[in-house]
Design an enzyme around this catalytic site. Structure first.
Site, PDB file in Angstrom:
ATOM      1  N   ARG A  19      23.790  32.152  50.833  1.00 16.15           N
ATOM      2  CA  ARG A  19      23.523  32.100  48.939  1.00 16.15           C
ATOM      3  C   ARG A  19      22.479  32.689  47.803  1.00 16.15           C
ATOM      4  NH1 ARG A  19      21.645  27.994  46.364  1.00 16.15           N
ATOM      5  NH2 ARG A  19      22.099  26.599  47.499  1.00 16.15           N
ATOM      6  N   TYR A  79      44.381  37.456  31.383  1.00 17.78           N
ATOM      7  CA  TYR A  79      44.728  36.841  31.928  1.00 17.78           C
ATOM      8  C   TYR A  79      44.456  35.966  32.288  1.00 17.78           C
ATOM      9  CZ  TYR A  79      44.481  36.244  37.359  1.00 17.78           C
ATOM     10  OH  TYR A  79      44.560  35.760  38.599  1.00 17.78           O
ATOM     11  N   ASP A  88      36.830  43.764  31.435  1.00 17.46           N
ATOM     12  CA  ASP A  88      37.830  43.868  33.005  1.00 17.46           C
ATOM     13  C   ASP A  88      38.106  44.834  32.945  1.00 17.46           C
ATOM     14  OD1 ASP A  88      39.309  42.456  35.009  1.00 17.46           O
ATOM     15  OD2 ASP A  88      39.448  41.029  34.233  1.00 17.46           O
TER      16      ASP A  88
HETATM   17  C1  LIG Z   1      43.709  38.553  39.158  1.00 20.89           C
HETATM   18  C2  LIG Z   1      42.443  38.949  38.484  1.00 20.89           C
HETATM   19  C3  LIG Z   1      41.085  38.154  38.083  1.00 20.89           C
HETATM   20  C4  LIG Z   1      41.270  36.613  38.789  1.00 20.89           C
HETATM   21  O1  LIG Z   1      40.473  37.388  40.152  1.00 20.89           O
HETATM   22  P1  LIG Z   1      41.019  35.823  41.409  1.00 20.89           P
HETATM   23  O2  LIG Z   1      40.288  36.899  42.646  1.00 20.89           O
HETATM   24  O3  LIG Z   1      41.948  35.865  41.912  1.00 20.89           O
HETATM   25  O4  LIG Z   1      40.158  35.094  41.031  1.00 20.89           O
HETATM   26  C5  LIG Z   1      41.093  38.534  36.465  1.00 20.89           C
HETATM   27  N1  LIG Z   1      41.283  39.365  35.954  1.00 20.89           N
HETATM   28  C6  LIG Z   1      42.549  40.185  36.006  1.00 20.89           C
HETATM   29  C7  LIG Z   1      42.988  41.555  35.368  1.00 20.89           C
HETATM   30  C8  LIG Z   1      42.913  40.127  37.419  1.00 20.89           C
HETATM   31  O5  LIG Z   1      44.219  40.777  37.631  1.00 20.89           O
END
Ligand SMILES: *Cc1c(COP(=O)(O)O)cnc(C)c1O
Length: 393
Positions: A57, A110, A182
């Site tokens: 961890r 998202y 993101d």
């Molecule tokens: C899929 C996605 C997430 C979340 O990711 P996970 O791995 O499913 O938890 C966040 N932001 C965007 C733009 C995504 O496409």
């Protein structure tokens, strides 16, 4: 380390192992704990005086190598891996935003991030405002005394709308806000937000980074200073860490990120052009289409236009469902960035939890479909789409 992307995706990250057998690939350290040769070493590791591993961890050599490779890919001082993209996003929010503070987030963010922000407001009194970051004068009017973080997604899922990372980062600096981007849709191969002024970059590594649809993972990258607290607070204490095996799969997937992205982009361009010409398709939303609203921004901000296409079918929900049910090769599935072409209907799945009024404002209507263009021969992808479109009356 070689600076070229293609090479660093294969060789990036210190070889932790000095494998006695000379294994070409990184050994998989599938272990929960690490033994100490002497009691003094255990004491030193817990005191932070010895950098060896203690407990998975808190760090694992396979995971560390993946983190280092991602840091190199994003031109970051360091990166942290998590058990999902959402774990990475929550780690940033829980570490860098406190109760009473306020977040500015991309309108249309998202779906699970949208739900998380709602929960944080209800449970922890962290408020948020959705804004269009292409209108910074208007965004300025939404600032509050306690605004501390900008959460930007570009291109955005599934409308493909884009924002200038450079302009939004400058806005954030001017107002003393932290900015996290993101970067899941673009990947570091197409865009590197930290080089454009962002403070933190977040990934759902589940998508293009892994690239094979077999792992759920997330990453946060940035400066040592900003990552330090994410490590000690979120990674270590909340504990949504990446498993060594998943890190191993990601190291494997990353080796082909550059060539996969080149093919995703090339295929998407061919498919987008064909969709745009089809009479049953009303609109195509694709950064590589010259008629797309953010085409110019895509050209300057991204190395290429990406593998994601959204499009509106000329018809109602029944027509759209009929089209989806006619597809034979392309699976109807959420997620993206896999070798397989995937199609999804955001309004009834990933974005169903968003209020209808908000969904309509964002353009996520019943006629909208999202296509993650895969690595198959483009002619086979088009063949399947076309035969299903032809069946619509
Ligand atoms: C899929 C996605 C997430 C979340 O990711 P996970 O791995 O499913 O938890 C966040 N932001 C965007 C733009 C995504 O496409």
């Amino acid at each position: 380390m070689n600076d070229r992307k293609e090479t660093s995706y294969i060789h990036g990250g210190r070889d932790q192992n000095h494998d006695p057998f000379g294994s070409l690939t990184s050994p998989l350290y599938q272990t929960s704990t690490f033994s100490f040769d002497q009691a003094e070493i255990g004491e030193a590791r817990f005191a932070g005086l010895d950098s060896g591993y203690v407990y998975t961890r808190m760090g694992n050599p396979t995971v560390t190598q993946f983190e280092e490779r991602m840091a190199i890919a994003e031109r970051a001082e360091c990166a942290l891996a998590f058990s999902s993209g959402m774990a990475a996003i929550s780690a940033v929010l829980f570490t860098h935003v406190k109760s009473g503070e306020h977040i500015l987030a991309s309108d249309g963010i998202y779906g699970a991030t949208y739900s998380l922000l709602k929960q944080m407001k209800e449970r922890y009194k962290i408020s948020f405002t959705y804004v269009d970051f292409n209108d910074l004068e208007h965004v300025e009017t939404k600032l509050k005394k306690k605004t501390t973080l900008v959460l930007l997604e570009t291109p955005i899922n599934p409308t493909m709308k884009m924002s200038s990372i450079t302009a939004v980062s400058a806005f954030a600096k001017k107002h003393d806000l932290l900015i996290a981007v993101d970067n899941t849709f673009a990947t570091p191969y197409l865009q590197q937000p930290l080089t454009l002024g962002a403070d933190l970059v977040i990934h759902s590594a589940t998508k293009y980074i892994g690239g094979h649809g077999d792992v759920i993972a997330g990453v946060v990258a940035g400066s040592h200073e900003l990552i330090k607290d994410v490590r000690s607070y979120a990674q270590k204490n909340i504990g949504a860490v990446l498993s060594p095996f998943d890190a191993w799969l990601l190291l494997r997937g990353m080796k082909t990120l550059a060539i996969r992205m080149d093919r995703h982009c090339a295929n998407a361009k061919k498919i987008a052009r064909r969709l745009a010409k089809h009479p049953k398709v009303k609109t195509v939303l694709f950064p590589g289409d010259p008629s797309f609203s953010d085409y110019e921004l895509a050209r300057t901000q991204m190395k290429d236009s990406g593998g994601m296409i959204s499009f509106h079918i000329d018809g109602n929900k029944d027509d759209v469902f009929a089209f989806l049910n006619e597809l034979t090769m392309i699976p109807l599935a959420v997620s993206l960035g896999d070798a397989e072409t995937l199609i999804s209907h955001p309004a009834s799945t990933t974005h169903a939890s968003i209020a209808l009024k908000d969904r309509n404002r964002m353009g996520i209507t019943n006629s909208l479909l999202r296509l993650s263009v895969g690595l198959e021969h483009y002619a086979d992808i088009w063949k399947d789409l076309r035969q299903a479109l032809q069946k619509l009356s």
